[in-house]
Design a protein around this motif. Sequence first.
Motif, PDB file in Angstrom:
ATOM      1  N   TYR A  87      -3.594  -7.029  -0.221  1.00  0.00           N
ATOM      2  CA  TYR A  87      -2.553  -6.386   0.234  1.00  0.00           C
ATOM      3  C   TYR A  87      -1.177  -5.884  -1.088  1.00  0.00           C
ATOM      4  O   TYR A  87      -0.550  -5.144  -0.451  1.00  0.00           O
ATOM      5  CB  TYR A  87      -1.619  -6.141   1.383  1.00  0.00           C
ATOM      6  CG  TYR A  87      -2.179  -6.163   2.376  1.00  0.00           C
ATOM      7  CD1 TYR A  87      -3.315  -5.714   2.715  1.00  0.00           C
ATOM      8  CD2 TYR A  87      -1.298  -6.345   3.570  1.00  0.00           C
ATOM      9  CE1 TYR A  87      -3.981  -5.366   3.596  1.00  0.00           C
ATOM     10  CE2 TYR A  87      -2.466  -6.488   5.000  1.00  0.00           C
ATOM     11  CZ  TYR A  87      -3.472  -4.871   4.869  1.00  0.00           C
ATOM     12  OH  TYR A  87      -3.799  -4.948   5.707  1.00  0.00           O
ATOM     13  N   PHE A  88      -1.285  -6.525  -2.134  1.00  0.00           N
ATOM     14  CA  PHE A  88      -1.124  -6.003  -3.680  1.00  0.00           C
ATOM     15  C   PHE A  88      -1.999  -5.123  -3.882  1.00  0.00           C
ATOM     16  O   PHE A  88      -2.791  -4.650  -4.250  1.00  0.00           O
ATOM     17  CB  PHE A  88      -0.659  -7.518  -4.097  1.00  0.00           C
ATOM     18  CG  PHE A  88       0.107  -8.515  -3.943  1.00  0.00           C
ATOM     19  CD1 PHE A  88       1.637  -8.345  -4.667  1.00  0.00           C
ATOM     20  CD2 PHE A  88       0.243  -8.935  -3.195  1.00  0.00           C
ATOM     21  CE1 PHE A  88       2.480  -9.432  -3.871  1.00  0.00           C
ATOM     22  CE2 PHE A  88       1.158  -9.794  -1.998  1.00  0.00           C
ATOM     23  CZ  PHE A  88       2.007 -10.233  -3.483  1.00  0.00           C
ATOM     24  N   GLY A  89      -1.118  -3.770  -4.010  1.00  0.00           N
ATOM     25  CA  GLY A  89      -1.399  -2.595  -4.792  1.00  0.00           C
ATOM     26  C   GLY A  89      -2.302  -2.796  -6.100  1.00  0.00           C
ATOM     27  O   GLY A  89      -1.906  -2.965  -6.765  1.00  0.00           O
ATOM     28  N   ILE A 104       5.139  -1.934   1.771  1.00  0.00           N
ATOM     29  CA  ILE A 104       3.875  -0.527   2.307  1.00  0.00           C
ATOM     30  C   ILE A 104       3.843  -0.979   0.526  1.00  0.00           C
ATOM     31  O   ILE A 104       4.703  -1.858   0.236  1.00  0.00           O
ATOM     32  CB  ILE A 104       4.313   0.160   2.269  1.00  0.00           C
ATOM     33  CG1 ILE A 104       3.735   1.649   2.278  1.00  0.00           C
ATOM     34  CG2 ILE A 104       6.032   0.702   2.090  1.00  0.00           C
ATOM     35  CD1 ILE A 104       4.195   2.788   3.368  1.00  0.00           C
ATOM     36  N   SER A 105       2.635  -0.733   0.378  1.00  0.00           N
ATOM     37  CA  SER A 105       2.007  -1.121  -1.872  1.00  0.00           C
ATOM     38  C   SER A 105       2.669  -0.176  -2.588  1.00  0.00           C
ATOM     39  O   SER A 105       3.210  -0.592  -3.535  1.00  0.00           O
ATOM     40  CB  SER A 105       0.479  -0.949  -1.348  1.00  0.00           C
ATOM     41  OG  SER A 105       0.657   0.659  -1.014  1.00  0.00           O
ATOM     42  N   LEU A 119      -2.344   1.350   4.434  1.00  0.00           N
ATOM     43  CA  LEU A 119      -2.788   0.167   4.928  1.00  0.00           C
ATOM     44  C   LEU A 119      -1.951  -1.223   5.206  1.00  0.00           C
ATOM     45  O   LEU A 119      -2.475  -1.487   5.963  1.00  0.00           O
ATOM     46  CB  LEU A 119      -4.506   0.480   4.157  1.00  0.00           C
ATOM     47  CG  LEU A 119      -5.205   1.475   4.114  1.00  0.00           C
ATOM     48  CD1 LEU A 119      -5.996   1.552   3.156  1.00  0.00           C
ATOM     49  CD2 LEU A 119      -5.268   2.645   4.787  1.00  0.00           C
ATOM     50  N   ASN A 120      -1.382  -1.831   4.501  1.00  0.00           N
ATOM     51  CA  ASN A 120      -0.703  -2.979   5.094  1.00  0.00           C
ATOM     52  C   ASN A 120      -0.056  -2.949   6.315  1.00  0.00           C
ATOM     53  O   ASN A 120      -0.117  -3.855   6.505  1.00  0.00           O
ATOM     54  CB  ASN A 120       0.364  -2.742   3.821  1.00  0.00           C
ATOM     55  CG  ASN A 120      -0.416  -3.113   2.127  1.00  0.00           C
ATOM     56  OD1 ASN A 120      -1.153  -2.839   2.090  1.00  0.00           O
ATOM     57  ND2 ASN A 120       1.139  -3.594   1.525  1.00  0.00           N
ATOM     58  N   CYS A 121       0.026  -2.284   7.173  1.00  0.00           N
ATOM     59  CA  CYS A 121       0.679  -2.405   8.631  1.00  0.00           C
ATOM     60  C   CYS A 121      -0.563  -2.922   9.083  1.00  0.00           C
ATOM     61  O   CYS A 121      -0.623  -2.872  10.357  1.00  0.00           O
ATOM     62  CB  CYS A 121       0.382  -0.664   9.374  1.00  0.00           C
ATOM     63  SG  CYS A 121      -0.644   0.330   9.499  1.00  0.00           S
ATOM     64  N   ARG A 122      -1.542  -2.602   9.130  1.00  0.00           N
ATOM     65  CA  ARG A 122      -2.844  -2.842   9.955  1.00  0.00           C
ATOM     66  C   ARG A 122      -2.908  -4.809  10.518  1.00  0.00           C
ATOM     67  O   ARG A 122      -3.586  -4.995  11.423  1.00  0.00           O
ATOM     68  CB  ARG A 122      -4.985  -2.265   8.754  1.00  0.00           C
ATOM     69  CG  ARG A 122      -4.863  -1.005   8.894  1.00  0.00           C
ATOM     70  CD  ARG A 122      -5.766  -1.215   7.884  1.00  0.00           C
ATOM     71  NE  ARG A 122      -6.245  -0.026   7.628  1.00  0.00           N
ATOM     72  CZ  ARG A 122      -7.619   0.619   7.333  1.00  0.00           C
ATOM     73  NH1 ARG A 122      -8.443  -0.496   6.777  1.00  0.00           N
ATOM     74  NH2 ARG A 122      -8.056   1.786   6.694  1.00  0.00           N
TER      75      ARG A 122
END
Length: 531
Positions: free
Chosen positions: A310-312, A453-454, A467-470
């Motif tokens: 989850y790191f952009g 959030i990224s 997408l990190n919310c998933r």
Amino acid sequence: MSVRRRLGLLLVAAALPAALLTAPAHAARPAPTAVDVVGLGVAEAHTLLTQRKVTSVQLVDSYLQRIEAYEDAYGDQPGVNAVITVNRHARAEAARLDAERRSGRTRGPLHGIPIVVKDNFDTVGMPTTSGSVALRDLYPRDDATQIRKLRDAGAIILAKTNLHEFAMNITTISSLGGQTRNPYDQQRIPGGSSGGTGAAVAASFAPAGMGSDTCGSIRIPAAHNNLVGLRPTLGLSSRDGVAPLASTQDTAGPLAGSVRDVALILDATVGYDPKDPVTAAAKGNIPRSYLTGMTNNSLQGKKVGVFTDYFGTTDAAQDTNELVRAAIDDMAALGAESVELGPQPEIMAAAAAANRVRDEFERDLNAYLDAARGKPRDLARLEPPYREITLADIATSGQVTPSVLTTLRNWVDSPTLPNPSYTEKLRQRDILQAKLTELMAEHDLDALVYPTISEPPAVIGTTQSYLNCRLAGYSGFPALSVPAGFTADGLPVGVELLGEPFAEPALLSMGYAYEQATEHRTPPESTPALR
């Protein structure tokens, strides 16, 4: 004339009973007051009220003054634009609560505290619009369960806040409320879909607020507005009376300036509700108070897993990555052990395949609308059945912000449930839950940690990935976003802690220790104290 002002005039012209009258965002002009509420939290306001240094009426007046000053354009700023409707009776309610306090009766730490709520929470006496012009005249039969609990605890519902229409995205634009702006940079989005609540609390329009979270709709506005936001375990808190997006994913909970304030609101709002059967899971899983165990040493001996997926990887994500890495280092300095987890392809695949919003939205929204009153007859007559409002009526009306309207039109006549595609998404949810549990057990983790959030808040008119919310949104596991600091451009970044079901006490205690040590909470410069 703004939509909100038109709404206010319509209400007055209709000569509704006094109990139903509400005001547009700037109708109230209270007398000047000396109370400085910038950065004031729930706990601090409670102390001031207990010590009789302020009254609830003074607090309401002070927050209304700030809404009046900063909601619309001022100086060189376009205005925060976070509020859809102000509760015309807030000052009278505050006066009654002040009288209760003088008589020796207090209901607890929320007694006389003004809060704001996302305009998808049913609130008696005020319309519940989901941000849509189509639903501007939709009035609830009764309060949402969490609103009733807040009122019972003495909280004052000061205003209803803007949201991304029907909670459909993270930029917080709606046909009724327009575009909400981030107080830390009013050219940028506040996150969403609870962006009105996030921006309002950041701008000190209230010390705390309520939002809903289907994927990241509480946590993303918390990160983008330098706030604390909690997505509770699915089943911990009732969703009764909250306009739905997807019933197997929806949650509702608090945003505030501190972990302590989130815990205070959680204490008042959790628990079993027969109107929402999923809350049966809360029985036996609620502590005496979520404040218990919150100490400066709460990270000592804890173990957090760094969810590196989850790191952009974009250039825009690098500032966020650095700040979250620094946050993890801070947690380690406070006694936590961090574990680099490396790629998790099975978890990522399950999360990518478990979103049920497209499947459930029409079914769940139609059921919610069926229970509402004050239904505009002209809207209901657009599509059969002609006496009830449905998604089809709303889509046909066209009274929805364009990007959301396209989605709504595509989702009318969704496939009947269950069906093989939907069943597979539920299976992927179960896989996600199992894999997360397995990962945490394998490494003996108290939480996963990653950027909320990224990237920092995007410029209005552009988009950004969320997408990190998933992980939390599609699994139903709880997650807490806490401020992690600011980029070189002064934009807030959040760090998220995810735990197993009903791990809120542990998440809050860890978040509290980190928060107290780092003190990243700083009010925005664009909405300073009033003189």
